[in-house]
Design a protein around this motif. Structure first.
Motif: not given
Ligand SMILES: O=P(O)(O)O[C@H]1O[C@H](CO)[C@@H](O)[C@H]1O
Ligand SMILES: O=c1cc[nH]c(=O)[nH]1
Length: 237
Positions: A34-37, A48-52, A56
């Motif tokens: 989620e909230d991926v960049t 990519y970095t996001g949350t799971y 983070r």
């Protein structure tokens, strides 16, 4: 920014999944985070970095083979401070009781790469996974009811090698063949980081059974979930 990764300091999480295939990285980012960049597109080696589950997590393609993954993991550890590295790769099974689509946890990685000969000279270093990551991944996999296998994998420099020693490797208990884990385990130890390889059997070298390239990019969801559920136990934020 490092030579092969176009990210700023802080863009990459301390815990990262590492597929060889950059399109598998994209798939994981799009379907699990989620909230991926997207922080990297240099050479189309997507990162990519996001949350799971609130933690983070990053995911970075590494390309194929020891030289390619060595570039990415050196930069990730040296320039971006990555501490927990989990390869999510494919492998070819060389044991009869290891089946296509099984999940294999690489506990150690035998290899035919010359890179460790250059590093260690006459010493035969044994590239070994991090025990905490391995134990956690094993528990996650078995609690999902997966047919997980744990053991020695073989990191090959050649994908097409008519003179490989698969029969001998199988006799000595090696489960499967892939192309990156020995470098990952070796360099992680050098930089005091934790590393593990979680692999899905994409083809069986004895029976000839194989999966499609699309399945190798996108469908090995058990491996991805085990890796992510393991990663969140180690991510610092
Ligand atoms: O599916 P990935 O992670 O790329 O892993 C395996 O697939 C590639 C060969 O097809 C090699 O990189 C090998 O290690
Ligand atoms: O490196 C690899 C990956 C999958 N299958 C193989 O035979 N080799």
């Amino acid at each position: 920014m490092s030579v092969h990764i176009n990210a700023k300091k802080g863009d990459i999480a301390d815990t990262i999944l590492l597929p060889g295939d950059p399109l598998r990285a994209k798939y994981i980012a799009e379907n699990f985070l989620e909230d991926v960049t997207q922080y990297n597109e240099v050479r189309n080696m997507f990162g990519y970095t996001g949350t799971y589950k609130g933690k983070r997590i990053s995911v970075q393609g590494t390309g194929m083979g020891v030289p390619s993954i060595s570039i990415y993991i050196n930069e990730l550890m040296n320039e971006y401070g990555v501490k927990n590295l989990i390869r999510v790769g494919t492998c070819g099974a060389i044991q009869k009781d290891v089946e296509v689509r099984d999940v294999v946890l690489g506990m150690s990685a035998s290899h035919d790469s010359n890179t460790n000969n250059k590093l260690f000279g006459p010493i035969t270093f044994a590239p070994t996974a991090d025990f905490d990551l391995l134990a956690t991944a094993y528990n996650k996999a078995t609690s999902k009811g997966l047919n997980v296998k744990v053991g020695n994998v073989f990191t090959a420099d050649w994908f097409y090698d008519e003179k490989n020693n698969n029969d001998q490797l199988a006799e000595y208990g090696v489960l499967a063949v892939e192309m990156e884990s020995s470098a990952l385990f070796t360099l992680a130890k050098k930089y005091d980081a934790k590393a593990l390889s979680i692999l899905t059997v994409s083809d069986h070298i004895i029976t000839g059974e194989a999966t499609s390239s699309e399945e190798r990019q996108t469908s090995f969801v058990d491996m991805m979930e085990v890796a992510l559920d393991t990663a969140v136990e180690f991510a610092s934020k």
